[in-house]
Design an enzyme around this catalytic site. Structure first.
Site, PDB file in Angstrom:
ATOM      1  N   GLU A 176      48.034 118.074  47.927  1.00  0.00           N
ATOM      2  CA  GLU A 176      46.622 117.921  47.638  1.00  0.00           C
ATOM      3  C   GLU A 176      45.880 117.904  48.980  1.00  0.00           C
ATOM      4  O   GLU A 176      46.295 117.245  49.915  1.00  0.00           O
ATOM      5  CB  GLU A 176      46.390 116.621  46.843  1.00  0.00           C
ATOM      6  CG  GLU A 176      44.975 116.102  46.797  1.00  0.00           C
ATOM      7  CD  GLU A 176      43.937 117.132  46.405  1.00  0.00           C
ATOM      8  OE1 GLU A 176      44.172 117.894  45.448  1.00  0.00           O
ATOM      9  OE2 GLU A 176      42.881 117.156  47.049  1.00  0.00           O
ATOM     10  N   CYS A 197      40.240 110.993  45.244  1.00  0.00           N
ATOM     11  CA  CYS A 197      41.380 111.855  44.919  1.00  0.00           C
ATOM     12  C   CYS A 197      41.555 112.046  43.432  1.00  0.00           C
ATOM     13  O   CYS A 197      41.290 111.133  42.659  1.00  0.00           O
ATOM     14  CB  CYS A 197      42.660 111.260  45.495  1.00  0.00           C
ATOM     15  SG  CYS A 197      44.062 112.376  45.334  1.00  0.00           S
ATOM     16  N   CYS A 253      46.304 111.204  43.065  1.00  0.00           N
ATOM     17  CA  CYS A 253      46.594 109.797  42.830  1.00  0.00           C
ATOM     18  C   CYS A 253      45.358 109.231  42.149  1.00  0.00           C
ATOM     19  O   CYS A 253      44.736 108.297  42.622  1.00  0.00           O
ATOM     20  CB  CYS A 253      46.919 109.058  44.114  1.00  0.00           C
ATOM     21  SG  CYS A 253      45.600 109.069  45.313  1.00  0.00           S
ATOM     22  N   HIS A 261      42.269 104.523  43.665  1.00  0.00           N
ATOM     23  CA  HIS A 261      41.130 104.075  44.473  1.00  0.00           C
ATOM     24  C   HIS A 261      40.163 103.225  43.658  1.00  0.00           C
ATOM     25  O   HIS A 261      39.461 102.382  44.215  1.00  0.00           O
ATOM     26  CB  HIS A 261      40.434 105.274  45.123  1.00  0.00           C
ATOM     27  CG  HIS A 261      41.327 105.985  46.092  1.00  0.00           C
ATOM     28  ND1 HIS A 261      41.651 105.435  47.312  1.00  0.00           N
ATOM     29  CD2 HIS A 261      42.014 107.142  46.007  1.00  0.00           C
ATOM     30  CE1 HIS A 261      42.495 106.246  47.937  1.00  0.00           C
ATOM     31  NE2 HIS A 261      42.733 107.288  47.157  1.00  0.00           N
ATOM     32  N   ARG A 288      51.877 107.141  46.866  1.00  0.00           N
ATOM     33  CA  ARG A 288      52.283 107.540  48.213  1.00  0.00           C
ATOM     34  C   ARG A 288      52.354 106.381  49.196  1.00  0.00           C
ATOM     35  O   ARG A 288      52.656 106.586  50.360  1.00  0.00           O
ATOM     36  CB  ARG A 288      51.340 108.627  48.741  1.00  0.00           C
ATOM     37  CG  ARG A 288      51.555 109.932  48.039  1.00  0.00           C
ATOM     38  CD  ARG A 288      50.376 110.883  48.165  1.00  0.00           C
ATOM     39  NE  ARG A 288      50.537 111.955  47.215  1.00  0.00           N
ATOM     40  CZ  ARG A 288      50.328 111.818  45.893  1.00  0.00           C
ATOM     41  NH1 ARG A 288      49.908 110.655  45.396  1.00  0.00           N
ATOM     42  NH2 ARG A 288      50.526 112.816  45.081  1.00  0.00           N
ATOM     43  N   SER A 305      48.288 108.337  52.746  1.00  0.00           N
ATOM     44  CA  SER A 305      48.493 109.566  53.530  1.00  0.00           C
ATOM     45  C   SER A 305      47.799 109.482  54.892  1.00  0.00           C
ATOM     46  O   SER A 305      48.116 110.265  55.790  1.00  0.00           O
ATOM     47  CB  SER A 305      48.036 110.811  52.760  1.00  0.00           C
ATOM     48  OG  SER A 305      48.867 111.022  51.642  1.00  0.00           O
ATOM     49  N   CYS A 330      48.832 113.908  50.615  1.00  0.00           N
ATOM     50  CA  CYS A 330      47.538 114.049  49.950  1.00  0.00           C
ATOM     51  C   CYS A 330      46.454 113.914  51.007  1.00  0.00           C
ATOM     52  O   CYS A 330      46.122 112.815  51.433  1.00  0.00           O
ATOM     53  CB  CYS A 330      47.329 113.017  48.874  1.00  0.00           C
ATOM     54  SG  CYS A 330      45.666 113.230  48.211  1.00  0.00           S
ATOM     55  N   CYS A 364      42.993 112.297  50.013  1.00  0.00           N
ATOM     56  CA  CYS A 364      43.024 110.844  50.196  1.00  0.00           C
ATOM     57  C   CYS A 364      42.924 110.479  51.664  1.00  0.00           C
ATOM     58  O   CYS A 364      42.168 109.594  52.056  1.00  0.00           O
ATOM     59  CB  CYS A 364      44.333 110.277  49.667  1.00  0.00           C
ATOM     60  SG  CYS A 364      44.266 109.842  47.951  1.00  0.00           S
TER      61      CYS A 364
END
Ligand code: NFE
Ligand code: MG
Length: 573
Positions: A13, A60, A63, A67, A482, A505, A549, A552
Site C-alpha cells: 500500500e 489508510c 489497515c 487509526h 504491521r 510502517s 504500508c 500509513c
C-alpha cells in the site's frame, strides 16, 4: 559496486522506493524512501476531538480501522474516559478481525508471488498436488479433480494473453524453488483466499456498518447497538451467530490452509531463515484487554522491548521515550532538524529538498524520504507480528510458545531462525492462529453479556465539551497488523491544536537517523543475495516480509495529483 533502484515497489500500500548497493552477488547497503506526502496530521488541527477518529481512519484503507482506534483512544486518554467492557469487546473483535484479514491478504495476495511461480503451476501433476495437500492438511478442497480445475483456470488465463492479476511477475526467476505441484497448491489457495477475506470481513459490517472504515466509534465507547430482544440491533442473537460462523470459517482456513501453506513453502526456502535479520531490536506496545488500557499487564498481546536479539531480557516500554527525527526526511523542525522530538511536541512541516526530476538516484547522504525516523530511547526498532511473537515468547506466553515451538519443530529450526525474512512471514501466520482463538472467546463473551442483560456500550459522562479541561493532552496506542501504532493529541478550548501519528510502517520503513542508524527495511536488506541484478526479486522478498504500508507511514497527497514515479517527485508547496 552497482546501485539498483526499485521504484515503485508494488504489491504494497502506498509509494515506496528502495535503492540498494550491490557488490558481487549481495546487497551491501540500502535506502528506503517514502515518495508521497499526504498531510492528515495537519488536516486534524482545529477539529472537534470527538470526530478525530473519522479523519484519522482515512490515513489508510489497508489497515482500515486501526487509526480510528488509536485516535479514539488518544482522545479518551486526554479526557480521562474509560469504556464499558462491551465496547472493548467490539473494538477487539473489529481490530482482531482486521489483523487476521490483513495477514491472509498479505500472505496470499501481496507476498506469495515472491515465492510462488504461477506459470510453473501449469507444469504440475494435479494428482501429486492432491497427495501433497492431503499430507499436510485436512482441508476438504484437495482432490486431483479440484486442482486440475484450478490448473485449467490458470491455463485459460495464460492462453488469453492477459495474465490479469498475475501479470508482470518475475516468472522463471532462478530464485523460485518450489516444485510445480506446490506452486499449483499455492495458486489454488490464492484464489480461495480471495473469497475467504471477502466473506470474513463482514464482521466489520455487522459491528461497524461497513468495511473499510467502520463507522461506529464514539469517544467513550461504541455506537454498536446491542439488544437480545431487538432484531434491529446490530448485535442480537442472529448477528452473534453470524459473527461466530465467520470466525469459525476463518479459524478453519488459518489452521488448515494458511499455517500448513506457510510451513510447506518455508520448508523449500529454509535459507530465508538466514536472510533479512535486520536491526535485532523489537518493540510492541501490546494490546487487547477487556479492562483499562492502563492495566498493561492484562494485555493478551504483551508489551515489551527486546534488544540485540536477546530473548532472555524483556525491557519495559515507556511511550515517553518515543521520538521522531527528520534529519533524512523532507521536513523541517522549528528547533532545527538535528533534534529528535517526542510526538506530543511533534511537527509536520514538509519541505522537499530532493533532486529535481528526472533523476537517477536520491541524495541518500541528505534527506531522501517522506517517512520520518522514529526511535525509542534513541534506538531503531522493528515492530510488527514478528516483534509481537518474540515478545510474547520471551514473556512466556503458553499459547505462543506452543504454536511457535510446534512450527519450528516441523521445520527442524532453532528459535533464532525467527530473526529473518521467513521469520516475519511465519510470525504473521502464527499470530493469526492466536488471534482467531481470541476472536472466538470475545464473541462468546459478547453473547454471554447479552444473555445477562449487560448491554452497556458507551460511557457518556465526558460527551459534553463543557465538561472538558481547558487544555489537555493524550495518546492512544494499538498493535495494528504491521506493528505498534501511536497517536498523540493536544486539545485546547475544545479543539485539536496538535496531532501526531507514529505508525508501524514509519518505524520499519523510516530512513537513517542523525547517528546514521538504519531503519528496519534498510538494515534487513544487508546481505540479501541477488541472482540477477536486472530482476532483484530477493530484495522484494525481504521488503515485502514487512508488509509495507507507505500510506500509513507518511499519512501525509501530492497536491498536483500527478501519478507517481521517478518523474513526479515534485516539490510540495
Ligand atoms: Ni496502512 Fe498500518 C498497519 C497502521 S502501517 S497499514 O498495520 O497503522 O504502518
Ligand atoms: Mg506522523
Amino acid at each position: 559496486m552497482a546501485r539498483i533502484v526499485i521504484d515503485p515497489v508494488t504489491r504494497i500500500e502506498g509509494h515506496l522506493r528502495i535503492e540498494v548497493e550491490v557488490e558481487g552477488k549481495h546487497v551491501v547497503d540500502a535506502w528506503s524512501s517514502g515518495t508521497m506526502f499526504r498531510g492528515i496530521e495537519k488536516i486534524l488541527r482545529g477539529r472537534d476531538p470527538r470526530e478525530a477518529w473519522i479523519w484519522a481512519q482515512r490515513i489508510c484503507g489497508v489497515c482500515t480501522t486501526v487509526h480510528a482506534l488509536a485516535s479514539v483512544r488518544a482522545v479518551e486518554d486526554a479526557l480521562g474516559v474509560e469504556i464499558p467492557e462491551n465496547a472493548a469487546l467490539v473494538r477487539n473483535i473489529i481490530a482482531g478481525s482486521q489483523n487476521v484479514h490483513d495477514h491472509i491478504v498479505h500472505f496470499y495476495h501481496l507476498h506469495a508471488l515472491d515465492w510462488v511461480d504461477v506459470t510453473l503451476a501449469l507444469k504440475a501433476d494435479p494428482a501429486k498436488t492432491s497427495s501433497i495437500a492431503q499430507s499436510i492438511s485436512n482441508w476438504p478442497k484437495s482432490s486431483a479433480t479440484y486442482f486440475a480445475e484450478v490448473q485449467n483456470r490458470v491455463k485459460t488465463l495464460v492462453n488469453s494473453g492477459q495474465l490479469s492479476l498475475f501479470s508482470s511477475g518475475d516468472w522463471g526467476h532462478p530464485a523460485y524453488q518450489l516444485p510445480p505441484e506446490v506452486n499449483l497448491l499455492a495458486v489454488a489457495h490464492y484464489i480461495e483466499a480471495l473469497d475467504l477475506q471477502r466473506e470474513f470481513i463482514r464482521i466489520h459490517a455487522v459491528l461497524g456498518g461497513k468495511n473499510p472504515h467502520p463507522q461506529t466509534y464514539l469517544v467513550g465507547g461504541m455506537a454498536t447497538g446491542m439488544d437480545g430482544n431487538e432484531p434491529g440491533a446490530a448485535l442480537n442473537p442472529v448477528t452473534i451467530t453470524l459473527l461466530s460462523q465467520l470466525v469459525q470459517n476463518a479459524k478453519k482456513f488459518v489452521e488448515q490452509v494458511y499455517l500448513p501453506d506457510v510451513v510447506a513453502i518455508a520448508g523449500f526456502y529454509k535459507e530465508w531463515f538466514n536472510y533479512g535479520q535486520g536491526i535485532g531490536n523489537y518493540m510492541a506496545y501490546g494490546d487487547y484487554t477487556l479492562g483499562s488500557l492502563k492495566d498493561t499487564a492484562s494485555f493478551e498481546f504483551p508489551r515489551g522491548i527486546i534488544l540485540d536479539r536477546n530473548l532472555a531480557v524483556l525491557h519495559p516500554v515507556d511511550p515517553g521515550l518515543v521520538t521522531e527525527s527528520v534529519v533524512h526526511s523532507w521536513y523541517t523542525y522549528a528547533e532545527g532538524d538535528q533534534v529528535a522530538k517526542h510526538p506530543s511536541q511533534g511537527e509536520t512541516s514538509p519541505k522537499y529538498t530532493g533532486p529535481a526530476p528526472p533523476f537517477q538516484f536520491l541524495h541518500t547522504d541528505e534527506k531522501y524520504s517522506w517517512v520520518k525516523s522514529p526511535r525509542y530511547d534513541g534506538k531503531p526498532m522493528e515492530v510488527g507480528p514478528l516483534a509481537r511473537t518474540l515478545i510474547a515468547y520471551a514473556k512466556g506466553s503458553e499459547p505462543v510458545k506452543k504454536i511457535v515451538d510446534g512450527a519450528l519443530a516441523k521445520l527442524n529450526l532453532p528459535l533464532t531462525a525467527l530473526f529473518s525474512t521467513m521469520g516475519r512471514i511465519a510470525a504473521r501466520a502464527l499470530e493469526s492462529q492466536i488471534m482467531v482463538d481470541n476472536l472466538e472467546t470475545w464473541v462468546a463473551k459478547l453473547d454471554d453479556n447479552m444473555a445477562h442483560g449487560n448491554v452497556k456500550m458507551h460511557n457518556g459522562e465526558m460527551w459534553n465539551p463543557d465538561s472538558w479541561p481547558k487544555s489537555c493532552q493524550g495518546f492512544g496506542l494499538h498493535e495494528a497488523p504491521r506493528g505498534s501504532l501511536g497517536h498523540w493529541v493536544e486539545i485546547e478550548n475544545k479543539k485539536i491544536v496538535n496531532y501526531q501519528a507514529v505508525v508501524p510502517s514509519t518505524w520499519n520503513a523510516g530512513p537513517r537517523d542523525a547517528k546514521g542508524q538504519r531503519g528496519a527495511y534498510e538494515a534487513s536488506l544487508q546481505g540479501t543475495p541477488i541472482a540477477d541484478p536486472t530482476r532483484p526479486l530477493e530484495v522484494l522478498r525481504t521488503v515485502h516480509s514487512f508488509d509495507p504500508c507507505l500510506a500509513c507511514a507518511v499519512h501525509v497527497v501530492n497536491a498536483e495529483g500527478v501519478p507517481y514515479g521517478n518523474d513526479v517527485m515534485v516539490p510540495v508547496a
